[in-house]
Every structure is written in structure tokens, then in C-alpha cells.
Motif scaffolding. Structure first.
Motif, PDB file in Angstrom:
ATOM      1  N   HIS A 122      43.777  48.215  53.794  1.00 25.30           N
ATOM      2  CA  HIS A 122      44.636  47.636  52.774  1.00 25.30           C
ATOM      3  C   HIS A 122      46.082  48.114  52.826  1.00 25.30           C
ATOM      4  O   HIS A 122      46.862  47.761  51.969  1.00 25.30           O
ATOM      5  CB  HIS A 122      44.051  47.918  51.394  1.00 25.30           C
ATOM      6  CG  HIS A 122      42.618  47.538  51.311  1.00 25.30           C
ATOM      7  ND1 HIS A 122      42.189  46.233  51.465  1.00 25.30           N
ATOM      8  CD2 HIS A 122      41.500  48.269  51.160  1.00 25.30           C
ATOM      9  CE1 HIS A 122      40.873  46.188  51.372  1.00 25.30           C
ATOM     10  NE2 HIS A 122      40.444  47.399  51.200  1.00 25.30           N
ATOM     11  N   ARG A 142      42.562  39.862  45.102  1.00 18.72           N
ATOM     12  CA  ARG A 142      42.579  41.286  45.451  1.00 18.72           C
ATOM     13  C   ARG A 142      41.832  42.116  44.411  1.00 18.72           C
ATOM     14  O   ARG A 142      41.156  43.082  44.762  1.00 18.72           O
ATOM     15  CB  ARG A 142      44.027  41.767  45.558  1.00 18.72           C
ATOM     16  CG  ARG A 142      44.799  41.142  46.706  1.00 18.72           C
ATOM     17  CD  ARG A 142      44.194  41.465  48.053  1.00 18.72           C
ATOM     18  NE  ARG A 142      44.442  42.840  48.435  1.00 18.72           N
ATOM     19  CZ  ARG A 142      43.747  43.495  49.362  1.00 18.72           C
ATOM     20  NH1 ARG A 142      42.744  42.912  49.955  1.00 18.72           N
ATOM     21  NH2 ARG A 142      44.045  44.735  49.673  1.00 18.72           N
ATOM     22  N   GLU A 166      38.282  41.639  45.142  1.00 16.27           N
ATOM     23  CA  GLU A 166      37.874  42.093  46.477  1.00 16.27           C
ATOM     24  C   GLU A 166      37.764  43.603  46.607  1.00 16.27           C
ATOM     25  O   GLU A 166      36.863  44.117  47.283  1.00 16.27           O
ATOM     26  CB  GLU A 166      38.887  41.582  47.509  1.00 16.27           C
ATOM     27  CG  GLU A 166      38.578  41.978  48.939  1.00 16.27           C
ATOM     28  CD  GLU A 166      39.710  41.639  49.889  1.00 16.27           C
ATOM     29  OE1 GLU A 166      39.649  42.107  51.046  1.00 16.27           O
ATOM     30  OE2 GLU A 166      40.654  40.923  49.486  1.00 16.27           O
ATOM     31  N   THR A 182      32.938  44.850  42.691  1.00 11.87           N
ATOM     32  CA  THR A 182      33.703  43.845  43.421  1.00 11.87           C
ATOM     33  C   THR A 182      32.890  42.559  43.545  1.00 11.87           C
ATOM     34  O   THR A 182      31.680  42.551  43.343  1.00 11.87           O
ATOM     35  CB  THR A 182      34.072  44.346  44.826  1.00 11.87           C
ATOM     36  OG1 THR A 182      32.868  44.616  45.569  1.00 11.87           O
ATOM     37  CG2 THR A 182      34.923  45.602  44.752  1.00 11.87           C
ATOM     38  N   VAL A 185      33.352  39.770  46.442  1.00 10.04           N
ATOM     39  CA  VAL A 185      34.093  39.249  47.593  1.00 10.04           C
ATOM     40  C   VAL A 185      34.047  37.730  47.643  1.00 10.04           C
ATOM     41  O   VAL A 185      35.022  37.082  48.039  1.00 10.04           O
ATOM     42  CB  VAL A 185      33.549  39.855  48.910  1.00 10.04           C
ATOM     43  CG1 VAL A 185      34.242  39.222  50.114  1.00 10.04           C
ATOM     44  CG2 VAL A 185      33.758  41.361  48.924  1.00 10.04           C
ATOM     45  N   ARG A 220      37.171  35.261  48.025  1.00 13.07           N
ATOM     46  CA  ARG A 220      37.291  34.272  49.094  1.00 13.07           C
ATOM     47  C   ARG A 220      37.548  32.875  48.539  1.00 13.07           C
ATOM     48  O   ARG A 220      38.328  32.105  49.107  1.00 13.07           O
ATOM     49  CB  ARG A 220      36.020  34.281  49.949  1.00 13.07           C
ATOM     50  CG  ARG A 220      35.897  35.504  50.847  1.00 13.07           C
ATOM     51  CD  ARG A 220      34.554  35.563  51.539  1.00 13.07           C
ATOM     52  NE  ARG A 220      34.508  36.684  52.482  1.00 13.07           N
ATOM     53  CZ  ARG A 220      33.408  37.113  53.082  1.00 13.07           C
ATOM     54  NH1 ARG A 220      32.245  36.496  52.845  1.00 13.07           N
ATOM     55  NH2 ARG A 220      33.455  38.131  53.922  1.00 13.07           N
ATOM     56  N   ARG A 273      44.420  37.234  54.150  1.00 13.94           N
ATOM     57  CA  ARG A 273      43.536  37.921  53.218  1.00 13.94           C
ATOM     58  C   ARG A 273      42.078  37.512  53.445  1.00 13.94           C
ATOM     59  O   ARG A 273      41.176  38.349  53.472  1.00 13.94           O
ATOM     60  CB  ARG A 273      43.942  37.583  51.784  1.00 13.94           C
ATOM     61  CG  ARG A 273      45.226  38.213  51.311  1.00 13.94           C
ATOM     62  CD  ARG A 273      45.124  39.718  51.256  1.00 13.94           C
ATOM     63  NE  ARG A 273      46.242  40.296  50.522  1.00 13.94           N
ATOM     64  CZ  ARG A 273      46.538  41.582  50.522  1.00 13.94           C
ATOM     65  NH1 ARG A 273      45.798  42.417  51.228  1.00 13.94           N
ATOM     66  NH2 ARG A 273      47.562  42.046  49.845  1.00 13.94           N
ATOM     67  N   THR A 294      38.758  39.817  54.865  1.00 16.81           N
ATOM     68  CA  THR A 294      37.469  40.056  54.209  1.00 16.81           C
ATOM     69  C   THR A 294      36.325  39.928  55.206  1.00 16.81           C
ATOM     70  O   THR A 294      35.304  40.622  55.084  1.00 16.81           O
ATOM     71  CB  THR A 294      37.235  39.072  53.047  1.00 16.81           C
ATOM     72  OG1 THR A 294      37.085  37.736  53.538  1.00 16.81           O
ATOM     73  CG2 THR A 294      38.355  39.132  52.030  1.00 16.81           C
ATOM     74  N   GLN A 354      36.172  42.970  57.486  1.00 14.55           N
ATOM     75  CA  GLN A 354      35.572  44.097  56.773  1.00 14.55           C
ATOM     76  C   GLN A 354      34.040  44.046  56.743  1.00 14.55           C
ATOM     77  O   GLN A 354      33.400  45.037  56.384  1.00 14.55           O
ATOM     78  CB  GLN A 354      36.108  44.145  55.350  1.00 14.55           C
ATOM     79  CG  GLN A 354      37.587  44.480  55.257  1.00 14.55           C
ATOM     80  CD  GLN A 354      37.961  45.711  56.046  1.00 14.55           C
ATOM     81  OE1 GLN A 354      37.372  46.769  55.847  1.00 14.55           O
ATOM     82  NE2 GLN A 354      38.902  45.590  56.952  1.00 14.55           N
ATOM     83  N   GLN A 355      33.464  42.908  57.111  1.00 16.58           N
ATOM     84  CA  GLN A 355      31.999  42.859  57.195  1.00 16.58           C
ATOM     85  C   GLN A 355      31.468  43.759  58.289  1.00 16.58           C
ATOM     86  O   GLN A 355      30.311  44.187  58.270  1.00 16.58           O
ATOM     87  CB  GLN A 355      31.528  41.421  57.474  1.00 16.58           C
ATOM     88  CG  GLN A 355      31.661  40.481  56.304  1.00 16.58           C
ATOM     89  CD  GLN A 355      31.088  39.105  56.597  1.00 16.58           C
ATOM     90  OE1 GLN A 355      31.297  38.188  55.826  1.00 16.58           O
ATOM     91  NE2 GLN A 355      30.373  38.944  57.699  1.00 16.58           N
TER      92      GLN A 355
END
Length: 326
Positions: free
Chosen positions: A22, A143, A146, A155, A157, A161, A183, A187, A190-191
Motif C-alpha cells: 500500500h 480502500r 479493502e 475487510t 474485498v 472490487r 487498485r 487486490t 494480493q491473493q
């Protein structure tokens, strides 16, 4: 703005997303410019509110407080007048957005502040008429959904999304659309799995291939190049992406020497040694104060030892022209 890293707007990640997902060095400048442009330079329009002049002055003072990171002051200035403003008016829009930012970033972060920020941003999305502020509100709300802001914060996600996708649909090809794509793609990065990475590649590649050329396309291309290099080890593709960013103009101009050096490394690892020398030469001649200058000259010197017939010469600091193509 130096609020917690997870809250900053996306610009260009200096570190790998999975290591520091981030951080975004130019988010500070982008935020301040956006805020000043929307809150201080834009007209507030008419209002039937009796205390309009005083409220407008409060808004301007609150906006200035945000530019020096005084979120508590901005919060205290705008909270008393929020309910007085007519919903949907330009003054209400700007006050609502400014108060949402103040609530989101004031310390210490807690469920009440985040809940208030969420409600304010959601209200702006539903009732605002400024397309830019609504798009910004969607990204900021994404954000909040997320990224956790305090221990125990939950959170969502998928909600994030969905908000990013709405901005992509309504602002295809402009700055907000690009930012939402970045952005959204992040996400999926980050998986930390193959499916997520594939979707991130798809999203960013579409932005690079199909969207107009503007500074955000350079962001997309450079991010794509980093993914190719660091996640797939495909240095030829990484170089191609960086070349697109360089042509448009690197997002963080003050670090162009680092990115040019990186292009040289990509070219070397892709088996394009001679092209790599051009980039190393550029580092030396175009960025005489670069910490990579000595390393770049050493790379060129080593190349000449291995290719004595090349017409390339080892550059001196400040030298402006490269030797022949060798």
C-alpha cells in the motif's frame, strides 16, 4: 500525505506489492493537488443556507488543515455544519468529502471514525453531482473496505472490487479509471495465487493496450513491467512495458535514473546486451548525479572488454552522445 500507508492513494509502488502493498510515494502530491483543485480552486456555488459565507470559510480552512495533515482540526471545523448544509449542493459535496477524509485519517483510527467516513462517502456517492468527487469517493470507500485500518477491523474485498469496477465503467480511460484499474489489479495480486496474478495481468494489459496515453498509462505500463520481471521472470516483456512508460514519461520523474538502470538490467537478462549498454550510457550521461552512474560505466567497460571491436566508448559524466552501434 503521511497518513498510514494502507490509506494512501495508489501511484507507483516503489516496493513489490506483496511485500509492501500500500505504499505509494506520489500519492501525497496527487492527493494534495486533487484536494486543492476540488476544494479551494473550484467555486462552491449558491446555497440557501443562511451561514453560507461562514461555512465556505470553514471549508477552506478545513481543506488547508488537511494539506498540513491536521485531520483533527478539519474534523472539528466541519462536524458542526455538516447537518446544516443542503444535500446535493456543491458546498455539501465538498464538505462531505473533506469531513470523510478527516474522519478516516484522524487518530486513533477506530470503528466509529471509520463508520462515519464510510457513511459520508456512501452519501456522496448516492447524492453527489460532481463526477470527479463521486469517483474519488468510490475509490476511497473501496480502500476502506479493502484494507484494515486498526486491529480487529474487518475487510470486504469483494465490496472494494465492486466499487473499483464502477469507476472503471464510468471513467474508462481517464485518471480515475486508470487508478481504479490499478487498485482492482492490486487486490488480485494480493491473493498470492496464480489465478489472482493472471487476472491482475489481464486488467493491466487491457489498460496498457486499449486506454489513451496519459501519465496514468505510464503507471500501468511500469507496474506491468514489474509484474513481468518480478513474478514471471520475463525480462523481454518487462522491458517492452517499461519502454512504453519511458516514452510517455515515468510517473516519478525524480527516479527516472533508477528506472533507466532497471531497463538496462532487463535488457541484459533478456539477452539484448547492446541495447542494455544504451540504457547504461543514458544513466551516465543523462543523470550525472545518479548513484547508478559508476555501476553503469563499469557495465559498459566490461562489455567493451568482451567486445573490443565495438565502437562504443566508456562515457564520462556529462558526455551527451553515445558511440557507434558496435
Amino acid at each position: 500525505m503521511p497518513y498510514p500507508a494502507q490509506k494512501t492513494l495508489f501511484w507507483y509502488p516503489e516496493m513489490r506489492p506483496k511485500n509492501n502493498p500500500h505504499t505509494s510515494p506520489n500519492s501525497k502530491a496527487f492527493f494534495v493537488l486533487l484536494l486543492i483543485a476540488s476544494l479551494l480552486l473550484g467555486g462552491c456555488g449558491g446555497s440557501s443556507n443562511k451561514g453560507f459565507a461562514d461555512n465556505e470559510a470553514r471549508l477552506e480552512e478545513a481543506a488547508k488543515a488537511l494539506t498540513i495533515y491536521d485531520f483533527d482540526k478539519a474534523y472539528k471545523l466541519l462536524t458542526p455544519i455538516q447537518d446544516e448544509l443542503e444535500v446535493g449542493t456543491p458546498l455539501w459535496e465538498k464538505a462531505t468529502y473533506t469531513l470523510a477524509l478527516a474522519a478516516w485519517h484522524k487518530s486513533p483510527p477506530d470503528s466509529f471514525n471509520l463508520g462515519q467516513a464510510t457513511e459520508l462517502l456512501d452519501s456522496l456517492i448516492k447524492h453527489g453531482s460532481s463526477e470527479d468527487l463521486v469517483a474519488t469517493a468510490r475509490i476511497d470507500l473501496g480502500r476502506i473496505y479493502e484494507v484494515p485500518s486498526y486491529p480487529g477491523d474487518t475487510t470486504d474485498v469483494e465490496k472494494a472490487r465492486a466499487l473499483y469496477r464502477e469507476v472503471i465503467e464510468t471513467h474508462a480511460g481517464d485518471d480515475f479509471g486508470y487508478q481504479a484499474i490499478m487498485r482492482l489489479a492490486q487486490t488480485y495480486v494480493q491473493q498470492l495465487d496464480e489465478a489472482g496474478l493472471e487476472e491482475a495481468f489481464r486488467l493491466i494489459q487491457v489498460a496498457v493496450d486499449d486506454y489513451p496515453e496519459n501519465p496514468w498509462k505510464a503507471v500501468a505500463a511500469q507496474y506491468l513491467g514489474d509484474l513481468y520481471a518480478d513474478d514471471l521472470g520475463d525480462y523481454a516483456k518487462a522491458l517492452e512495458a517499461y519502454q512504453i512508460a519511458q516514452k510517455i514519461g515515468f510517473p516519478v520523474r525524480s527516479k527516472a535514473d533508477i528506472y533507466t538502470w532497471r531497463m538496462g538490467i532487463f535488457a541484459e537478462r533478456a539477452g539484448q546486451e547492446r541495447l542494455a549498454m544504451d540504457y547504461f550510457h543514458e544513466v551516465v550521461t543523462d543523470f550525472p548525479r545518479s548513484v547508478y552512474g559508476t555501476y553503469a560505466r563499469d557495465r559498459i567497460a566490461t562489455y567493451l572488454e568482451e567486445h573490443p571491436d565495438s565502437s562504443l566508448t566508456v562515457p564520462k559524466i556529462g558526455q551527451s552522445k553515445i558511440g557507434g552501434n558496435g
